[in-house]
Design a protein around this motif. Structure first.
Motif, PDB file in Angstrom:
ATOM      1  N   GLN A 132      -2.473   2.750 -18.243  1.00 18.59           N
ATOM      2  CA  GLN A 132      -1.878   1.485 -17.806  1.00 18.59           C
ATOM      3  C   GLN A 132      -1.145   1.677 -16.481  1.00 18.59           C
ATOM      4  O   GLN A 132      -1.262   0.848 -15.571  1.00 18.59           O
ATOM      5  CB  GLN A 132      -0.913   0.951 -18.870  1.00 18.59           C
ATOM      6  CG  GLN A 132      -1.600   0.480 -20.122  1.00 18.59           C
ATOM      7  CD  GLN A 132      -0.648   0.218 -21.261  1.00 18.59           C
ATOM      8  OE1 GLN A 132       0.394   0.859 -21.394  1.00 18.59           O
ATOM      9  NE2 GLN A 132      -1.001  -0.740 -22.111  1.00 18.59           N
ATOM     10  N   TYR A 133      -0.412   2.767 -16.363  1.00 18.41           N
ATOM     11  CA  TYR A 133       0.320   3.051 -15.123  1.00 18.41           C
ATOM     12  C   TYR A 133      -0.658   3.210 -13.955  1.00 18.41           C
ATOM     13  O   TYR A 133      -0.469   2.642 -12.885  1.00 18.41           O
ATOM     14  CB  TYR A 133       1.172   4.305 -15.293  1.00 18.41           C
ATOM     15  CG  TYR A 133       2.044   4.602 -14.103  1.00 18.41           C
ATOM     16  CD1 TYR A 133       3.247   3.943 -13.920  1.00 18.41           C
ATOM     17  CD2 TYR A 133       1.653   5.525 -13.144  1.00 18.41           C
ATOM     18  CE1 TYR A 133       4.053   4.202 -12.823  1.00 18.41           C
ATOM     19  CE2 TYR A 133       2.443   5.789 -12.042  1.00 18.41           C
ATOM     20  CZ  TYR A 133       3.644   5.124 -11.887  1.00 18.41           C
ATOM     21  OH  TYR A 133       4.426   5.383 -10.789  1.00 18.41           O
ATOM     22  N   GLU A 134      -1.713   3.997 -14.178  1.00 15.65           N
ATOM     23  CA  GLU A 134      -2.700   4.228 -13.122  1.00 15.65           C
ATOM     24  C   GLU A 134      -3.410   2.934 -12.723  1.00 15.65           C
ATOM     25  O   GLU A 134      -3.705   2.726 -11.543  1.00 15.65           O
ATOM     26  CB  GLU A 134      -3.712   5.281 -13.574  1.00 15.65           C
ATOM     27  CG  GLU A 134      -3.103   6.669 -13.682  1.00 15.65           C
ATOM     28  CD  GLU A 134      -3.985   7.682 -14.387  1.00 15.65           C
ATOM     29  OE1 GLU A 134      -5.080   7.304 -14.882  1.00 15.65           O
ATOM     30  OE2 GLU A 134      -3.582   8.846 -14.465  1.00 15.65           O
TER      31      GLU A 134
ATOM     32  N   THR B 103       6.458  12.328 -12.908  1.00 15.88           N
ATOM     33  CA  THR B 103       7.760  11.921 -13.439  1.00 15.88           C
ATOM     34  C   THR B 103       7.581  10.876 -14.529  1.00 15.88           C
ATOM     35  O   THR B 103       8.218  10.944 -15.585  1.00 15.88           O
ATOM     36  CB  THR B 103       8.646  11.352 -12.305  1.00 15.88           C
ATOM     37  OG1 THR B 103       8.797  12.355 -11.315  1.00 15.88           O
ATOM     38  CG2 THR B 103       9.993  10.921 -12.823  1.00 15.88           C
ATOM     39  N   VAL B 104       6.709   9.908 -14.276  1.00 14.74           N
ATOM     40  CA  VAL B 104       6.446   8.866 -15.265  1.00 14.74           C
ATOM     41  C   VAL B 104       5.817   9.476 -16.514  1.00 14.74           C
ATOM     42  O   VAL B 104       6.146   9.088 -17.635  1.00 14.74           O
ATOM     43  CB  VAL B 104       5.557   7.755 -14.664  1.00 14.74           C
ATOM     44  CG1 VAL B 104       5.117   6.762 -15.718  1.00 14.74           C
ATOM     45  CG2 VAL B 104       6.301   7.051 -13.541  1.00 14.74           C
ATOM     46  N   ARG B 105       4.936  10.442 -16.324  1.00 12.12           N
ATOM     47  CA  ARG B 105       4.325  11.129 -17.473  1.00 12.12           C
ATOM     48  C   ARG B 105       5.412  11.736 -18.357  1.00 12.12           C
ATOM     49  O   ARG B 105       5.357  11.627 -19.586  1.00 12.12           O
ATOM     50  CB  ARG B 105       3.363  12.212 -16.986  1.00 12.12           C
ATOM     51  CG  ARG B 105       2.694  12.993 -18.106  1.00 12.12           C
ATOM     52  CD  ARG B 105       1.840  14.119 -17.540  1.00 12.12           C
ATOM     53  NE  ARG B 105       0.640  13.621 -16.913  1.00 12.12           N
ATOM     54  CZ  ARG B 105      -0.548  13.578 -17.515  1.00 12.12           C
ATOM     55  NH1 ARG B 105      -0.675  14.018 -18.746  1.00 12.12           N
ATOM     56  NH2 ARG B 105      -1.597  13.112 -16.885  1.00 12.12           N
ATOM     57  N   GLY B 106       6.402  12.367 -17.730  1.00 17.65           N
ATOM     58  CA  GLY B 106       7.514  12.937 -18.490  1.00 17.65           C
ATOM     59  C   GLY B 106       8.273  11.870 -19.257  1.00 17.65           C
ATOM     60  O   GLY B 106       8.660  12.070 -20.416  1.00 17.65           O
TER      61      GLY B 106
ATOM     62  N   ALA C 267       4.188   0.907 -19.235  1.00 19.31           N
ATOM     63  CA  ALA C 267       3.838   2.324 -19.283  1.00 19.31           C
ATOM     64  C   ALA C 267       5.073   3.216 -19.280  1.00 19.31           C
ATOM     65  O   ALA C 267       5.222   4.088 -20.143  1.00 19.31           O
ATOM     66  CB  ALA C 267       2.933   2.679 -18.102  1.00 19.31           C
ATOM     67  N   ALA C 268       5.960   3.020 -18.326  1.00 17.55           N
ATOM     68  CA  ALA C 268       7.092   3.938 -18.160  1.00 17.55           C
ATOM     69  C   ALA C 268       8.202   3.708 -19.169  1.00 17.55           C
ATOM     70  O   ALA C 268       8.821   4.663 -19.630  1.00 17.55           O
ATOM     71  CB  ALA C 268       7.649   3.821 -16.740  1.00 17.55           C
TER      72      ALA C 268
ATOM     73  N   SER D 261       0.836  -1.210   0.000  1.00 21.36           N
ATOM     74  CA  SER D 261       0.000   0.000   0.000  1.00 21.36           C
ATOM     75  C   SER D 261       0.870   1.259   0.000  1.00 21.36           C
ATOM     76  O   SER D 261       0.596   2.208  -0.728  1.00 21.36           O
ATOM     77  CB  SER D 261      -0.941  -0.003   1.201  1.00 21.36           C
ATOM     78  OG  SER D 261      -1.830  -1.094   1.109  1.00 21.36           O
ATOM     79  N   GLY D 262       1.909   1.252   0.817  1.00 17.08           N
ATOM     80  CA  GLY D 262       2.806   2.411   0.878  1.00 17.08           C
ATOM     81  C   GLY D 262       3.526   2.660  -0.431  1.00 17.08           C
ATOM     82  O   GLY D 262       3.630   3.807  -0.885  1.00 17.08           O
ATOM     83  N   THR D 263       4.008   1.595  -1.064  1.00 17.31           N
ATOM     84  CA  THR D 263       4.693   1.794  -2.339  1.00 17.31           C
ATOM     85  C   THR D 263       3.708   2.176  -3.451  1.00 17.31           C
ATOM     86  O   THR D 263       4.097   2.842  -4.414  1.00 17.31           O
ATOM     87  CB  THR D 263       5.520   0.553  -2.740  1.00 17.31           C
ATOM     88  OG1 THR D 263       4.680  -0.602  -2.736  1.00 17.31           O
ATOM     89  CG2 THR D 263       6.697   0.345  -1.807  1.00 17.31           C
ATOM     90  N   ALA D 264       2.445   1.792  -3.317  1.00 17.53           N
ATOM     91  CA  ALA D 264       1.435   2.243  -4.284  1.00 17.53           C
ATOM     92  C   ALA D 264       1.236   3.749  -4.172  1.00 17.53           C
ATOM     93  O   ALA D 264       1.084   4.443  -5.184  1.00 17.53           O
ATOM     94  CB  ALA D 264       0.110   1.515  -4.068  1.00 17.53           C
ATOM     95  N   VAL D 265       1.263   4.270  -2.951  1.00 15.64           N
ATOM     96  CA  VAL D 265       1.161   5.725  -2.763  1.00 15.64           C
ATOM     97  C   VAL D 265       2.367   6.414  -3.404  1.00 15.64           C
ATOM     98  O   VAL D 265       2.223   7.433  -4.090  1.00 15.64           O
ATOM     99  CB  VAL D 265       1.049   6.076  -1.257  1.00 15.64           C
ATOM    100  CG1 VAL D 265       1.174   7.574  -1.041  1.00 15.64           C
ATOM    101  CG2 VAL D 265      -0.268   5.562  -0.692  1.00 15.64           C
ATOM    102  N   ILE D 266       3.544   5.846  -3.201  1.00 23.45           N
ATOM    103  CA  ILE D 266       4.752   6.419  -3.798  1.00 23.45           C
ATOM    104  C   ILE D 266       4.663   6.377  -5.322  1.00 23.45           C
ATOM    105  O   ILE D 266       4.981   7.359  -6.002  1.00 23.45           O
ATOM    106  CB  ILE D 266       6.013   5.675  -3.296  1.00 23.45           C
ATOM    107  CG1 ILE D 266       6.216   5.947  -1.810  1.00 23.45           C
ATOM    108  CG2 ILE D 266       7.249   6.073  -4.095  1.00 23.45           C
ATOM    109  CD1 ILE D 266       7.233   5.043  -1.133  1.00 23.45           C
ATOM    110  N   ALA D 267       4.210   5.245  -5.872  1.00 21.91           N
ATOM    111  CA  ALA D 267       4.073   5.120  -7.326  1.00 21.91           C
ATOM    112  C   ALA D 267       3.072   6.140  -7.861  1.00 21.91           C
ATOM    113  O   ALA D 267       3.292   6.751  -8.914  1.00 21.91           O
ATOM    114  CB  ALA D 267       3.644   3.703  -7.696  1.00 21.91           C
TER     115      ALA D 267
END
Length: 157
Positions: free
Chosen positions: A61-63, A25-28, A115-116, A13-19
């Motif tokens: 896809q990322y979301e 950044t991923v959008r860039g 995605a990234a 859950s915590g790493t999902a918040v970070i992602a």
């Protein structure tokens, strides 16, 4: 075992918040990969909505990866709580947790890479991860059906 599953759930859950927080950044990275331009050079293209359908698809896809990672992290927290207060189903609960972890890594992790990084050759791992997550949910259900409280209600009175 229950504490381990709880820790895994909190970590997922915590790493999902970070992602999710890293989405800009991923959008860039996606815009740079799709347009071939440097992310700093495309400035306005990083605002909503996505500049073109290819970017929009990869952002979606990322979301999706972030959402499924969060959902399954929360599920593992619930599974760990059930395991902590049940006299039965510990091994099956652990099997459910392992299935959920493996499924999320394959499903969400692959979506993150697609995605990234544009690694579309990994697309076939997504349904494999989804199938393993479904197995985890079936095992979770059986664990719940086997639930037997450690303390009987009569003992509390």
């Amino acid at each position: 075992m229950a504490k381990f599953v709880l820790v895994l759930g909190v970590l997922f859950s915590g790493t999902a918040v970070i992602a999710g927080a890293m989405e800009h950044t991923v959008r860039g990275m996606i815009v740079s990969d799709v347009s071939g331009a440097d992310a700093d050079a495309v400035g306005d293209e990083l605002s909503d909505p996505a500049p073109n359908p290819a970017v929009a698809k990869r952002l979606s896809q990322y979301e999706t990866g972030v959402k499924y990672q969060m959902y399954h992290g929360l599920a593992m927290i619930g599974l760990g709580m059930i395991m902590a207060c049940s006299a039965r189903g510990q091994a099956l609960g652990m099997a459910a947790a392992v299935s959920l972890v493996l499924g999320v890594v394959l499903f969400s992790g692959t979506l993150y890479l697609i995605a990234a990084m544009g690694m579309s050759q990994l697309t076939m791992l997504v349904p494999v991860g989804g199938s393993i997550m479904i197995l985890g949910w079936i095992l979770f259900l059986i664990t719940v059906l086997l639930f037997e409280p450690l303390v009987d209600r009569e003992d509390l009175e």
